[in-house]
Each structure stands twice: as structure tokens, then as C-alpha cells.
Design an enzyme around this catalytic site. Structure first.
Site, mmCIF file in Angstrom:
data_model
loop_
_atom_site.group_PDB
_atom_site.id
_atom_site.type_symbol
_atom_site.label_atom_id
_atom_site.label_comp_id
_atom_site.label_asym_id
_atom_site.label_seq_id
_atom_site.Cartn_x
_atom_site.Cartn_y
_atom_site.Cartn_z
ATOM 1 N N GLU A 133 0.836 -1.200 0.000
ATOM 2 C CA GLU A 133 0.000 0.000 0.000
ATOM 3 C C GLU A 133 0.874 1.254 0.000
ATOM 4 O OE1 GLU A 133 -4.074 -1.677 1.939
ATOM 5 O OE2 GLU A 133 -2.628 -0.885 3.360
ATOM 6 N N CYS A 143 3.809 8.633 0.650
ATOM 7 C CA CYS A 143 4.348 7.781 1.708
ATOM 8 C C CYS A 143 4.457 6.379 1.108
ATOM 9 C CB CYS A 143 3.409 7.809 2.910
ATOM 10 S SG CYS A 143 3.925 6.703 4.223
ATOM 11 N N CYS A 200 6.647 -6.446 7.201
ATOM 12 C CA CYS A 200 7.784 -5.903 7.963
ATOM 13 C C CYS A 200 8.219 -6.932 9.006
ATOM 14 C CB CYS A 200 7.387 -4.598 8.656
ATOM 15 S SG CYS A 200 8.757 -3.875 9.585
ATOM 16 N N CYS A 212 6.918 -4.581 15.692
ATOM 17 C CA CYS A 212 6.448 -3.606 16.692
ATOM 18 C C CYS A 212 5.007 -3.965 17.045
ATOM 19 C CB CYS A 212 6.534 -2.178 16.156
ATOM 20 S SG CYS A 212 8.194 -1.752 15.616
ATOM 21 N N CYS A 271 1.686 -1.920 15.618
ATOM 22 C CA CYS A 271 1.621 -1.566 14.196
ATOM 23 C C CYS A 271 1.003 -2.691 13.364
ATOM 24 C CB CYS A 271 3.045 -1.268 13.720
ATOM 25 S SG CYS A 271 3.214 -1.112 11.947
ATOM 26 N N SER A 316 12.201 6.953 7.497
ATOM 27 C CA SER A 316 11.904 6.698 8.915
ATOM 28 C C SER A 316 12.308 5.274 9.291
ATOM 29 C CB SER A 316 10.405 6.892 9.161
ATOM 30 O OG SER A 316 10.069 6.498 10.472
ATOM 31 N N LEU A 359 11.181 6.635 17.969
ATOM 32 C CA LEU A 359 11.643 6.400 19.341
ATOM 33 C C LEU A 359 10.536 5.718 20.167
ATOM 34 C CD1 LEU A 359 13.823 6.850 21.513
ATOM 35 C CD2 LEU A 359 12.770 9.073 21.976
ATOM 36 N N CYS A 367 -0.669 6.328 9.778
ATOM 37 C CA CYS A 367 0.566 5.667 10.223
ATOM 38 C C CYS A 367 0.248 4.374 10.944
ATOM 39 C CB CYS A 367 1.293 6.542 11.248
ATOM 40 S SG CYS A 367 2.073 7.940 10.561
HETATM 41 N N1 SAH Z 1 9.126 1.185 9.621
HETATM 42 C C1 SAH Z 1 9.425 2.545 9.756
HETATM 43 C C2 SAH Z 1 8.492 3.444 8.975
HETATM 44 C C3 SAH Z 1 7.058 3.034 8.919
HETATM 45 S S1 SAH Z 1 6.083 3.223 10.381
HETATM 46 C C4 SAH Z 1 9.435 2.957 11.203
HETATM 47 O O1 SAH Z 1 8.979 2.204 12.044
HETATM 48 O O2 SAH Z 1 9.925 4.041 11.474
HETATM 49 C C5 SAH Z 1 5.820 4.983 10.413
HETATM 50 C C6 SAH Z 1 5.549 5.531 11.815
HETATM 51 O O3 SAH Z 1 4.273 5.066 12.286
HETATM 52 C C7 SAH Z 1 6.557 5.082 12.860
HETATM 53 O O4 SAH Z 1 7.002 6.211 13.577
HETATM 54 C C8 SAH Z 1 5.770 4.140 13.767
HETATM 55 O O5 SAH Z 1 6.230 4.148 15.089
HETATM 56 C C9 SAH Z 1 4.378 4.714 13.661
HETATM 57 N N2 SAH Z 1 3.297 3.780 13.948
HETATM 58 C C10 SAH Z 1 3.262 2.445 13.767
HETATM 59 N N3 SAH Z 1 2.053 1.956 14.102
HETATM 60 C C11 SAH Z 1 1.299 3.017 14.491
HETATM 61 C C12 SAH Z 1 -0.055 3.177 14.901
HETATM 62 N N4 SAH Z 1 -0.887 2.156 14.953
HETATM 63 N N5 SAH Z 1 -0.481 4.428 15.195
HETATM 64 C C13 SAH Z 1 0.345 5.493 15.101
HETATM 65 N N6 SAH Z 1 1.617 5.403 14.685
HETATM 66 C C14 SAH Z 1 2.095 4.192 14.387
HETATM 67 FE FE1 SF4 Z 2 7.800 -2.239 10.844
HETATM 68 FE FE2 SF4 Z 2 7.754 0.405 11.303
HETATM 69 FE FE3 SF4 Z 2 5.573 -1.088 11.778
HETATM 70 FE FE4 SF4 Z 2 7.717 -1.332 13.352
HETATM 71 S S1 SF4 Z 2 6.418 0.511 13.118
HETATM 72 S S2 SF4 Z 2 6.527 -3.030 12.502
HETATM 73 S S3 SF4 Z 2 9.369 -1.061 11.891
HETATM 74 S S4 SF4 Z 2 6.520 -0.727 9.793
#
Ligand code: SAH
Ligand code: SF4
Length: 341
Positions: free
Chosen positions: A81, A95, A102, A106, A109, A180, A204, A322
């Protein structure tokens, strides 16, 4: 491919044809028949042997707030996407995803729940940008903040940047590109030492080591002390400010103590803090903080003289905010075929 690679691979009668092809592709032309300044014979041969576009835009979803999400099918049946974002100043940002899924896991996410199917090739990243421009018009910026961990696919990203910033093609400015990462130190050093000249954001989330290890398993191999050193190295080497992104989870990482820990982490860094209130993902055990919880956390940080912004909630009705990207499942391969350039 860059013009010189097109020239080497396609065996063209004239060198300048490779520039013409490169320019057509950068303008979104997805068939050789449409490249009307090439001789007919060349167009016919190229059509038989190659395809200028290897991916297919399968779905287009629009949120009332202007956010657009594309579902893009890849030749092996996996899908990714891509999102068009607007900010307050109406700047338009692509974006893009760099992996199908991935591997970083995390816990908050959606993409992290998929696991990693594979890295994307440069053309699969470039084409996300081109599909978006074709549907939504010219874009100002590109951020590698879609699906996946960009620092695990830095070669493809470097090639994507070389193509999109090429003066004969899309000619995008390096200043308009941001990557990022979840915080892979080795990759941050590589990026700092590279000639890519792009902006860096680091997710972070929290500066509490134990909590971060639970939320972001990347912390085990990349502890906060090492992450801070890597960010400082990036600051010094590139002279660029880094954005620290904090996805805010209700009652998890928004306390006064959490703000103090972020302040201590940011001390000595050239950093800006971006708060991202958690965007809902089905079946994950988190909640979005209330506006007053967000405001208090913001106030704790600004009282410490930190530079802080809050990301607007956008694209949620289409699962385009995000952390919401990526749906489960994989279809049979649909697109096969000729060699792609
Ligand atoms: N993988 C990379 C970039 C994609 S995620 C990374 O982790 O930096 C982009 C941003 O979305 C990151 O800062 C991540 O911490 C944040 N993110 C992930 N899941 C989220 C959610 N459910 N709500 C808000 N931000 C989220
Ligand atoms: Fe991957 Fe970024 Fe999602 Fe973490 S926040 S699982 S690094 S896409």
C-alpha cells in the site's frame, strides 16, 4: 533503471532514445506505444521484449480529509500500500513502502503483524510514486514511511532516490526526501556516511528501555544508548536535524516520567519531536489517548524546551494512517511476463 542502464540493456539504435524512455517513464507513461518520439520499429520491439511498468494499481481509496491510499499488486502476487498525505500547508507527500510486510514486529503496528514477505525492488518503489502522481497529480515530497523497515532495504532505496532525483527525469529535490527507521544503528551510520543527503526520522516511541524492548523488539540489538550515539553521529556528519517520532499509546507512554525520559534522550541531540496519537488497528490491545492526555504530554515536553509537533489524524477511515498499512493475505501471481525496465 537509469538512462545508461536502459541503453545497455535494450540495445537501442541511438543513445538518446534511452533518455527519451527514461523521461516518458518519469512522466507516468506505462506503455512503449505511448512513447511517440521513438521510431515505430523501436517501439514495437520494446513492446515485444519489455514492460515499462511491472506493478498494477488495483485499488484507490479516498478519505474525506483528502488522504488517498493505493493498493498495488506485485508480479509475485503480494500486495503493498502507498498513501498520499496532505499537511497543513497543503504540501503533497507520497508515503511509500519498501517491504511487503515488515519483520520488525512492533506490537502496536498493523504492518508488523504481517511478518516480512520480502524486500521491494527499486522499480516496485519508484512505481508507487509514479502511480500516485498519475492518479493524484504532481507531488512535492516522498517519505519512506509506509510498509517495512527502510534501513533493511537501503540499496533499493538508494536506487529509487537516484532515479527520482535524476535531472533528466522526475528531478525531485533531495531536501524533499525523508526516511523513517525503527532504530537500526548500523543502518543509521550507513545512511550518514552515504551520499544520499536525505532527512532522517527515528521511531523512538519511548525512551524507557524496558518498555521500548517490549513494544519494539529492535531495541534488544539496538539499545537506547547506542541509538543515541548513532543519531548524534548522523547529526554531526550531515548537519541535519533528526525527527524523533513517538506513537502515543493511551496510558502506556504518555506519563510525566515518560516525558522526562524523552527529554533526557533528546539532550545533546539536534532533534525535533513528532507525536503520533495511536491509529487504531483491529485486535491490538492499545487505545488512542484522549485529546487532554495528548495535550498534557505535549505540555510536559515543551516545558522542557523541546521542539514538538503533533501529527494530524488523517486517513483513518481508509486505513491509511501511520501504522495501519497492510492487509493479511496474498493472492496468486497475476502479472508475469516480459523483462521489465
Ligand atoms: N518502519 C518505519 C516506517 C514506517 S512506520 C518505522 O517504524 O519508522 C511509520 C511511523 O508510524 C513510525 O514512527 C511508527 O512508530 C508509527 N506507527 C506504527 N504503528 C502506528 C499506529 N498504529 N499508530 C500510530 N503510529 C504508528
Ligand atoms: Fe515495521 Fe515500522 Fe511497523 Fe515497526 S512501526 S513493525 S518497523 S513498519
Amino acid at each position: 533503471m537509469l538512462p545508461e542502464e536502459i541503453d545497455a540493456v535494450c540495445n537501442l539504435p541511438q543513445r538518446f532514445h534511452s533518455i527519451q524512455i527514461f523521461q516518458w517513464i518519469a512522466q507516468g507513461c506505462s506503455s512503449f506505444e505511448g512513447m511517440t518520439n521513438l521510431p515505430l520499429k523501436v517501439r514495437e520491439r520494446l513492446t515485444d521484449e519489455y514492460t515499462p511498468c511491472d506493478t498494477v494499481c488495483e485499488t484507490v481509496l479516498k478519505d474525506p480529509d483528502g488522504t488517498v491510499k493505493l493498493g498495488i499488486g506485485l508480479h509475485d502476487g503480494s500486495s503493498i500500500e502507498t498513501v498520499l498525505l496532505f499537511d497543513k500547508a497543503s504540501r503533497r507527500t507520497a508515503c511509500v513502502s519498501c517491504q511487503a510486510g515488515c519483520p520488525m514486529g512492533c506490537t502496536f503496528c498493523q504492518t508488523g503483524q504481517l511478518g516480512c514477505l520480502r524486500n521491494l525492488s527499486p522499480n516496485e518503489i519508484v512505481e508507487q510514486f509514479l502511480h500516485l502522481e498519475k492518479i493524484c497529480g504532481k507531488l512535492d515530497n516522498i517519505v519512506f514511511m509506509g510498509m517495512g523497515e527502510p534501513l533493511l532495504n537501503l540499496d533499493s532505496i538508494a536506487k529509487t532516490i537516484a532515479v527520482l532525483t535524476h535531472p533528466k527525469g522526475r528531478n525531485l529535490s533531495h531536501r524533499r526526501i525523508t526516511l523513517s527507521t525503527s532504530g537500526i544503528c548500523k543502518g543509521i551510520y550507513e545512511l550518514a556516511d552515504s551520499k544520499l543527503d536525505i532527512r532522517l526520522a527515528v521511531s523512538l516511541t519511548t525512551a524507557d528501555e524496558d518498555l521500548r524492548t517490549t513494544l519494539m523488539p529492535v531495541t534488544k540489538a539496538n539499545p537506547l544508548s547506542e541509538l543515541k550515539k548513532a543519531i548524534r553521529y548522523f547529526n554531526d556528519k550531515t548537519d541535519k536535524r533528526v525527527t524523533l517520532e513517538l506513537a502515543l499509546l493511551k496510558d502506556v507512554n504518555t506519563s510525566y516520567k515518560a516525558a522526562q525520559q524523552v527529554r533526557a534522550f533528546a539532550e545533546g541531540l539536534n532533534a525535533h519531536i513528532n507525536l503520533i496519537p495511536w491509529n487504531p488497528v483491529q485486535q491490538l490491545p492499545y487505545n488512542t489517548p484522549s485529546d487532554s492526555e495528548i495535550r498534557s504530554f505535549y505540555n510536559y515536553l515543551t516545558a522542557e524546551n523541546l521542539n514538538v509537533t503533533v501529527r494530524q489524524k488523517r486517513g483513518r477511515t481508509i486505513g491509511g494512517a501511520c501504522g495501519q498499512l497492510g492487509k493479511k493475505g496474498r493472492t496468486e501471481p497475476k502479472y508475469s511476463g516480459t523483462k521489465q525496465i
